[in-house]
Motif scaffolding. Sequence first.
Motif, PDB file in Angstrom:
ATOM      1  N   ALA A  34       0.923  -0.955  -0.325  1.00 25.30           N
ATOM      2  CA  ALA A  34      -0.530   0.384  -0.530  1.00 25.30           C
ATOM      3  C   ALA A  34       1.035   1.266   0.166  1.00 25.30           C
ATOM      4  O   ALA A  34       0.304   2.183  -0.530  1.00 25.30           O
ATOM      5  CB  ALA A  34      -1.262  -0.351   1.019  1.00 25.30           C
ATOM      6  N   PHE A  37       2.578   1.933  -3.442  1.00 26.51           N
ATOM      7  CA  PHE A  37       1.848   2.165  -4.862  1.00 26.51           C
ATOM      8  C   PHE A  37       0.789   2.867  -4.137  1.00 26.51           C
ATOM      9  O   PHE A  37      -0.096   3.328  -4.953  1.00 26.51           O
ATOM     10  CB  PHE A  37       1.078   1.137  -5.126  1.00 26.51           C
ATOM     11  N   LYS A  38       1.294   4.316  -3.242  1.00 29.25           N
ATOM     12  CA  LYS A  38      -0.040   5.108  -2.923  1.00 29.25           C
ATOM     13  C   LYS A  38       0.052   6.049  -3.777  1.00 29.25           C
ATOM     14  O   LYS A  38      -1.368   7.017  -3.488  1.00 29.25           O
ATOM     15  CB  LYS A  38       1.131   5.692  -1.432  1.00 29.25           C
ATOM     16  N   VAL A  40      -1.037   5.622  -7.027  1.00 28.80           N
ATOM     17  CA  VAL A  40      -1.769   5.151  -7.586  1.00 28.80           C
ATOM     18  C   VAL A  40      -3.273   5.139  -6.933  1.00 28.80           C
ATOM     19  O   VAL A  40      -3.798   5.229  -5.356  1.00 28.80           O
ATOM     20  CB  VAL A  40      -1.687   3.748  -7.719  1.00 28.80           C
ATOM     21  N   LYS A  41      -4.306   5.713  -8.459  1.00 25.58           N
ATOM     22  CA  LYS A  41      -5.696   5.962  -7.342  1.00 25.58           C
ATOM     23  C   LYS A  41      -6.450   4.850  -6.569  1.00 25.58           C
ATOM     24  O   LYS A  41      -6.288   3.198  -7.238  1.00 25.58           O
ATOM     25  CB  LYS A  41      -6.433   6.782  -8.230  1.00 25.58           C
ATOM     26  N   ALA A  43      -5.596   3.016  -4.684  1.00 24.75           N
ATOM     27  CA  ALA A  43      -4.348   1.598  -3.868  1.00 24.75           C
ATOM     28  C   ALA A  43      -4.406   1.469  -2.365  1.00 24.75           C
ATOM     29  O   ALA A  43      -4.721  -0.491  -2.531  1.00 24.75           O
ATOM     30  CB  ALA A  43      -3.241   3.289  -3.805  1.00 24.75           C
ATOM     31  N   VAL A  47      -4.885  -2.675  -3.416  1.00 25.83           N
ATOM     32  CA  VAL A  47      -3.860  -3.269  -2.950  1.00 25.83           C
ATOM     33  C   VAL A  47      -4.369  -4.520  -2.428  1.00 25.83           C
ATOM     34  O   VAL A  47      -4.084  -6.072  -2.478  1.00 25.83           O
ATOM     35  CB  VAL A  47      -2.644  -2.545  -2.505  1.00 25.83           C
ATOM     36  N   LEU A  98       0.563  -1.297 -10.729  1.00 29.60           N
ATOM     37  CA  LEU A  98       0.304  -2.394  -9.798  1.00 29.60           C
ATOM     38  C   LEU A  98      -1.369  -3.508 -10.536  1.00 29.60           C
ATOM     39  O   LEU A  98      -1.600  -3.935 -10.194  1.00 29.60           O
ATOM     40  CB  LEU A  98      -0.838  -1.653  -9.224  1.00 29.60           C
TER      41      LEU A  98
END
Length: 393
Positions: A34, A37-38, A40-41, A43, A47, A98
Amino acid sequence: MNNSQWKLKLTLLLVSSLTIMSVITISPAIPQMAEAFKEVKNAAFLVKLVLTLPALMIAICSPITGRFIDRYGRLKILWVSLVLYAGAGASGFFLHNLYYLLISRALLGIAVGMSMPIVITLIADYFEGQERQKFVGIQIAFMSLGGILFIGLGGILADLGWRYPFLLYLFSLVVLPLSILFLYEPVVVAKDHQAKSLVKSPGLIWLLFLNTMFLWIIFFLIPVQIPFYLRAMGIDKNALAGAAIAISTAFSAVSSFSFAKIKDRFSALFIFSMGYLLMAGGFALLSIASTYVLVLLAMMLTGLGMGMMIPNTNMWVMKIAPAEIRGKEIGKLTTFWFLGQFLSPVIIYPVLNILSLPATFMLAASLLFLLSIGFLLPLLSRTSKTTPGLPAR
């Protein structure tokens, strides 16, 4: 037990262990993922889907596999699934996107959706009566012990980096040659299939399917939410999160291993009632836990309850499903099993927007307690003896 029988049983157990590790192995690494990839919308939600997306694909593919193995046999499909399992599972170590990671997890789910109905069907094919009852308990216990090993290794590897647990999926390449050498195609596959469309299972089987789905929706709160729950308590070691989840799995193994003795003494309904009661106690304790020790005690109770209910369900389905459509019915059971795992975070996510995590655990405890009472009532009213397809013991 002769040498070939021992090898056959061990191979079945090793294939079974791949099922549980497919989902929970990377659980301790979820908070790190998490964070990675924070940007990424959505996320945080995506995740968690990395953890549970395989369950959706297993749910979709299992009934398809069930139909195919009834018609074309078990082993060739199993071998393909083991190769796919290794490739799709280990690819997570190399992927940096992701969404590509989610695709690889979907392929992993397809692989398990092929292998799990096959291994359960092979157990029903190879064994009967008391031997089957005993081996089903051992199978679930072995899956639990495998879960302990792999989630423990996953927690240790996650402390090195969140990608490393994905390498554990290469274990299926160890299992593949054993399945080629020691498993055999059961005779039942060669039977005439023309009359199969007329063969039906009792309607009771659908209650078992739905019960399995609900059971996993609740139980899967543990691998999905416990790492975050412990971090909120100030416990941020991935290995400790893995150990907590492993404790639940360990005590699941204890009750599963004892299933044959439990089943000899109690009815299927009573086992469900006691299993749900133990899980209710575990989630109630979890909701008020303020220390790591209390969390571990809660994990013990939930594991004990879960460990007796899984083989109880499997045995019941094996008993009432006609041999001609056994693969199809076990495929359905697998579908509801993993559909519950996939739906767990989907259902719980909006609940957590309303309730705190401790309150959510207490809500789960309340529902589990009601189910415990629900399974006990037919026994108290002595109507279970007249229920079609219901085993008295």
